[in-house]
Scaffold this active site. Structure first.
Site, PDB file in Angstrom:
ATOM      1  N   HIS A   1      44.249  -9.351   8.489  1.00  0.00           N
ATOM      2  CA  HIS A   1      44.707  -8.606   7.296  1.00  0.00           C
ATOM      3  C   HIS A   1      44.293 -10.684   6.718  1.00  0.00           C
ATOM      4  CE1 HIS A   1      47.565  -8.104   3.326  1.00  0.00           C
ATOM      5  NE2 HIS A   1      46.668  -6.818   3.148  1.00  0.00           N
TER       6      HIS A   1
ATOM      7  N   SER B   1      43.733   5.312  16.506  1.00  0.00           N
ATOM      8  CA  SER B   1      43.720   4.724  15.055  1.00  0.00           C
ATOM      9  C   SER B   1      43.563   5.726  14.386  1.00  0.00           C
ATOM     10  CB  SER B   1      42.891   3.822  14.620  1.00  0.00           C
ATOM     11  OG  SER B   1      42.534   3.998  13.096  1.00  0.00           O
TER      12      SER B   1
END
Length: 479
Positions: free
Chosen positions: A197, A399
């Site tokens: 991120h 995921s």
């Protein structure tokens, strides 16, 4: 009344070709746009005077809800109250529409906090250390500590061995985790995969830390072969490592055990600090079968999770947990508060812990387990439907982030609020994303896609470099 706009401003808006906001969001008062910023030497020849776009999205500041002083007789006529009520009503309608078409960002929009409305009349502020009450009495520390205890149990850290706090967002959790790592090893190098991120690299800039980007596999997971090579080039300095428990774009989960093994087998035993960025999947992973465990029984230093993502808090917030032994170096007495503080922000939203406490109590471990299973099931449904349609698509095993070829039409991207990077886009399947919603998206995507590629002038992009050849359905890799 609709405010008038001069011809010069209208001409400027036409030149900029700024698209107006949806009608239901259109303000009563329109403020003329400011000229775009000039960037010397960019967007054309130097000195040409051409302006340059400095953002990727649309400039929404060309229109706004203006604020004006109330008229003298407003208390009698009530016109101001009526105006504001109409603005809020239209804004609410726009939110309802935008929520219906929300797929690209990891926010759980399925929540009901009506029972907490009674607390909105109070200014609740948890300034200072959560475990030390200050002189400010309108706080929610008792809720905050309850939430922190819940996450400490989830990540297997004893009450007397952890410290943490409710942050104002996921980024703050990362900023704090990296800060603790730097305080433990002041001369350490920060290692983070290129899929981390952006807040991790923001932390490196803020703290003036040397940061090395580590390569990733096609899945988005950190490449531990390259990680090892990077470590061996910097043997003399400790390692501060960011481990992703779900990357931003591909939803990849770094192999925590392999990262630890790589560190310990290459001369870094007791000379590393690991922060686990679990913004989204930090709360999902404990309920996924075969998923590697994120636990403080392993040599990690801190872990963070966002509260407004999978949990479904209506305001940005997060949870940051670290080992108590690490926090003393950051903590300092604040006489003004009659408390101590080791947080990054001063004042902290006192309502957020109550919302988190409320949800954790309502759902519990079993409730979250059901929601995780639903998300994974629906993510596989979306992946299978896209694959059947001949669209390049990838879904990592652990995921609910479905990665596929970027749509050609940017209006379609904005309509469904898809997150894009290069030639790929993704849908994050959250608890509020139903099969009906996915079918609506799929039907619209396939209808538009038939128009984008019908004449044969352009072909679907090859995204093998992004998601692997086995997942690419372009003309070259289609089987």
């Amino acid at each position: 009344m609709v405010g008038s706009v001069g011809n010069g401003s209208m001409d400027l808006r036409e030149k900029e070709k700024v698209e107006p906001l949806p009608r239901e969001f259109d303000p009563e008062e329109i403020v003329p746009p400011k000229p775009p910023l000039e960037t010397e030497g960019a967007g054309g020849e130097e000195g040409s005077g051409k302006s340059r776009e400095i953002v990727l999205g649309r400039n929404v500041h060309t229109m706004c809800f203006a604020i004006k002083e109330p008229e003298a007789d407003d208390e009698v006529t009530g016109e101001r109250e009526a105006y504001m009520a109409s603005v809020l009503a239209r804004y609410r309608r726009s939110l309802i529409d935008r929520t219906k078409h929300h797929l690209g960002y990891p926010y759980n929009l399925d929540f009901d906090y009506g029972a907490l409305g009674q607390l909105q009349h109070f200014s609740i502020n948890n300034l200072g250390d959560p475990f030390i009450e200050s002189n400010y009495g309108v706080h929610s520390r008792q809720f905050e500590v309850g939430v922190l205890d819940w996450f400490a149990r989830l990540w297997e850290l004893e009450k007397n061995e952890y410290w943490g706090y409710i942050t104002n967002c996921g980024t703050e959790g990362n900023l704090h985790g990296i800060l603790v790592g730097r305080e433990v090893f002041p001369d350490g190098i920060l290692y983070a995969s290129g899929e981390s991120h952006y807040s991790i690299f923001k932390a490196a800039r803020m703290y003036r830390m040397e940061c090395l980007k580590v390569d990733t596999l096609a899945s988005g997971e950190i490449d531990c072969t390259h990680f090892k090579a990077s470590l061996l080039q910097n043997m003399e300095r400790p390692a501060i490592v960011n481990v992703n428990i779900g990357t931003t774009v591909k939803g990849a989960v770094d192999d925590l055990d392999l990262v630890i093994k790589t560190l310990e087998e290459n001369g870094f035993k007791d000379r590393f600090y690991i922060h686990c960025d679990g913004a989204l999947f930090g709360l999902m992973m404990p309920f996924v079968k075969r998923a590697p465990k994120v636990t403080f029984k392993k040599p990690i230093g801190s872990a963070s999770v966002s509260g407004h993502k999978f949990v479904g808090c209506p305001m940005p917030c997060g949870v940051q947990i670290t080992r108590l032994k690490h926090i003393n170096v950051l903590s300092s007495n604040v006489e003004y508060l009659a408390s101590r503080d080791a947080t990054i922000m001063g004042s902290r939203n006192g309502h957020a812990p109550i919302f988190l406490w409320y949800t954790l109590n309502r759902k519990g471990y079993r409730g979250f387990q059901k929601e995780v299973q639903k998300c994974l099931r629906n993510a596989h449904y979306l992946k299978d439907r896209l694959k059947e349609a001949g669209i390049s698509v990838m879904l990592n095993e652990l995921s609910s982030t479905v990665v596929f070829e970027r749509p050609e039409d940017e209006e379609f991207v904005r309509q469904w609020q898809l997150a894009c990077e290069g030639n790929i886009a993704h849908v994050v399947v959250m608890p509020n994303v139903t099969i009906d919603k996915l079918d609506s998206f799929l039907n619209e995507l396939l209808r538009h896609r038939s128009c984008w590629y019908q004449k044969g002038n352009i072909s679907p992009p090859c995204i093998a470099a992004d998601i692997g050849e086995e997942n690419c359905c372009c003309a070259l890799h289609k089987r």
